[in-house]
Design a protein around this motif. Structure first.
Motif, mmCIF file in Angstrom:
data_model
loop_
_atom_site.group_PDB
_atom_site.id
_atom_site.type_symbol
_atom_site.label_atom_id
_atom_site.label_comp_id
_atom_site.label_asym_id
_atom_site.label_seq_id
_atom_site.Cartn_x
_atom_site.Cartn_y
_atom_site.Cartn_z
ATOM 1 N N VAL A 118 0.823 -1.217 0.000
ATOM 2 C CA VAL A 118 0.000 0.000 0.000
ATOM 3 C C VAL A 118 0.857 1.267 0.000
ATOM 4 O O VAL A 118 0.607 2.178 -0.798
ATOM 5 N N PRO A 119 1.883 1.377 0.855
ATOM 6 C CA PRO A 119 2.704 2.595 0.819
ATOM 7 C C PRO A 119 3.378 2.825 -0.530
ATOM 8 O O PRO A 119 3.524 3.971 -0.969
ATOM 9 N N ARG A 174 1.091 9.672 -5.436
ATOM 10 C CA ARG A 174 1.277 11.053 -4.991
ATOM 11 C C ARG A 174 2.375 11.755 -5.775
ATOM 12 O O ARG A 174 2.328 12.968 -5.978
ATOM 13 N N ALA A 175 3.361 10.979 -6.233
ATOM 14 C CA ALA A 175 4.456 11.563 -7.007
ATOM 15 C C ALA A 175 4.122 11.660 -8.490
ATOM 16 O O ALA A 175 4.933 12.149 -9.282
ATOM 17 N N GLY A 176 2.928 11.191 -8.870
ATOM 18 C CA GLY A 176 2.528 11.230 -10.272
ATOM 19 C C GLY A 176 3.268 10.236 -11.138
ATOM 20 O O GLY A 176 3.365 10.412 -12.357
ATOM 21 N N ALA A 219 -8.432 5.310 -3.528
ATOM 22 C CA ALA A 219 -9.626 6.006 -3.032
ATOM 23 C C ALA A 219 -9.667 5.974 -1.508
ATOM 24 O O ALA A 219 -10.040 6.962 -0.862
ATOM 25 N N ALA A 220 -9.261 4.841 -0.923
ATOM 26 C CA ALA A 220 -9.230 4.740 0.537
ATOM 27 C C ALA A 220 -8.241 5.738 1.129
ATOM 28 O O ALA A 220 -8.426 6.228 2.247
ATOM 29 N N ALA A 221 -7.194 6.043 0.351
ATOM 30 C CA ALA A 221 -6.190 7.012 0.799
ATOM 31 C C ALA A 221 -6.557 8.441 0.429
ATOM 32 O O ALA A 221 -5.786 9.373 0.692
ATOM 33 N N SER A 262 -7.917 3.724 8.738
ATOM 34 C CA SER A 262 -6.535 3.850 9.213
ATOM 35 C C SER A 262 -5.851 5.066 8.605
ATOM 36 O O SER A 262 -5.035 5.720 9.258
ATOM 37 N N PHE A 263 -6.170 5.393 7.358
ATOM 38 C CA PHE A 263 -5.610 6.598 6.741
ATOM 39 C C PHE A 263 -6.112 7.848 7.459
ATOM 40 O O PHE A 263 -5.360 8.806 7.666
#
Length: 330
Positions: free
Chosen positions: A175-176, A183-185, A246-248, A325-326
């Motif tokens: 997940v990370p 996030r970094a595209g 989406a969860a993040a 959790s996020f």
């Protein structure tokens, strides 16, 4: 049960420790560091490396079961480092079990040991090991798994579980990695086929390990065998990735590249990283290009029948827990 869990401080290892403690078993975690969350659970912690047989023996003394979860995972790196951690480390675990008369060994394997670069659709445990591997992780895990299964005997019953793409709250790998690249595209779909892929929620994977240990004796069905472990809910890969995003709280991946371009990029990156001895992982490898453009889903009926495996937490439920959790992390 008094159990040793190698890699007890890791993502899956911690879940196994947590479930063992919850049902009243005594647990010793063997890891290279100290983990406060294990201390809170009341698990005994021993520090050491899998290369140190004496340290393993000291940690396992008095145990009747070993869960060998620790491994060197990754998509890139020196083969000898993977071999030392995954093969030699596993050989030491087997040796410690024999020297201490421990009679149950549950090994955490990987479905990647049967991946030959082509689609796996409804694959079962009859799938052979491929003749060629494109990364040291699956190759060394295959060697280690064969050693574990070959060690099955009247004195030491062994089994290998192959959980596929473990995820959930607390994940420090899958997940990370997805979230960071998004996030970094830098996250791209590879190909346009809706390739189905299995995953497994971490608590389900952990429970499968306990089930295996509870049923493991020399003449029982699980002894000397390997089992695929998944949620039994295959989804198109990029649908699952987008649901994790989406969860993040992140938008879905929309841009894509062809499998051929991704594989060529992986070849170039690997060549450059080797020639220039660059540190870190390449942005793409041949192994990853094939993994992300092929189907990977498995028949878990043998795990259901032999281990009593029944995934309790569905993907939908798991994603709700992941989303929560996020929010807590923020």
């Amino acid at each position: 049960m008094r159990a040793l869990v190698t890699g007890g401080g890791g993502f899956l290892g911690s879940a196994i420790v947590r479930q063992l403690v919850a049902r009243g078993d005594q647990v010793v975690s063997f890891s290279r560091g100290d983990y406060p969350h294990l201390a809170v659970l009341g698990a005994e912690q021993r520090r050491g490396d899998l290369s140190d047989l004496e340290a393993l023996k000291a940690a396992a003394k008095g145990c009747d079961t070993v869960f060998h979860v620790a491994a060197k995972a990754g998509i890139w790196g020196d083969y000898q480092e993977y071999y030392q951690a995954n093969v030699v480390g596993t050989e030491n675990v087997i040796a410690a079990c024999r020297l201490l008369s421990i009679d149950r060994l549950v090994y955490t394997g990987s479905p990647s040991v049967v991946f030959d670069g082509s689609d796996v659709e409804g694959g079962n445990e009859l799938l052979p090991y491929p003749a060629h591997f494109e990364a040291p992780y699956p190759q060394t895990k295959a060697i280690a798994e064969q050693a574990v299964l070959a060690a099955n005997s009247l004195e030491l019953a062994t089994v290998s579980l192959r959980p596929h793409l473990i995820w959930g709250p607390g994940d420090n790998h899958l997940v990370p990695r997805i979230v960071a690249k998004a996030r970094a595209g830098k996250l791209r779909k590879i190909g346009s086929r809706p390739c189905l892929v299995d995953t497994v929620y971490v608590e389900n994977a952990a429970e499968a390990h306990l089930n295996a240990a509870d049923r493991l004796v020399f003449d029982a069905p699980p002894a000397g065998k390997a089992y695929f472990i998944t949620n039994g809910e295959p989804l198109p890969l990029w649908e699952m990735v987008n649901r994790i995003l989406a969860a993040a709280g992140l938008p879905p991946v929309t841009r894509s590249v062809s499998p051929g371009v991704a594989y060529a990029a992986g070849t170039v990156c690997e060549t450059l990283w080797k020639a220039l001895r660059l540190s870190g992982e390449p942005p793409m490898t041949r192994f990853v290009a094939r993994e992300l453009s092929t189907a990977h889903w498995f028949d878990v009926s043998n795990a259901r029948s032999d281990l009593g495996y029944q995934p309790r937490i569905s993907i939908d439920e798991g994603l709700k827990l992941l989303q929560a959790s996020f929010k807590v992390a923020k």
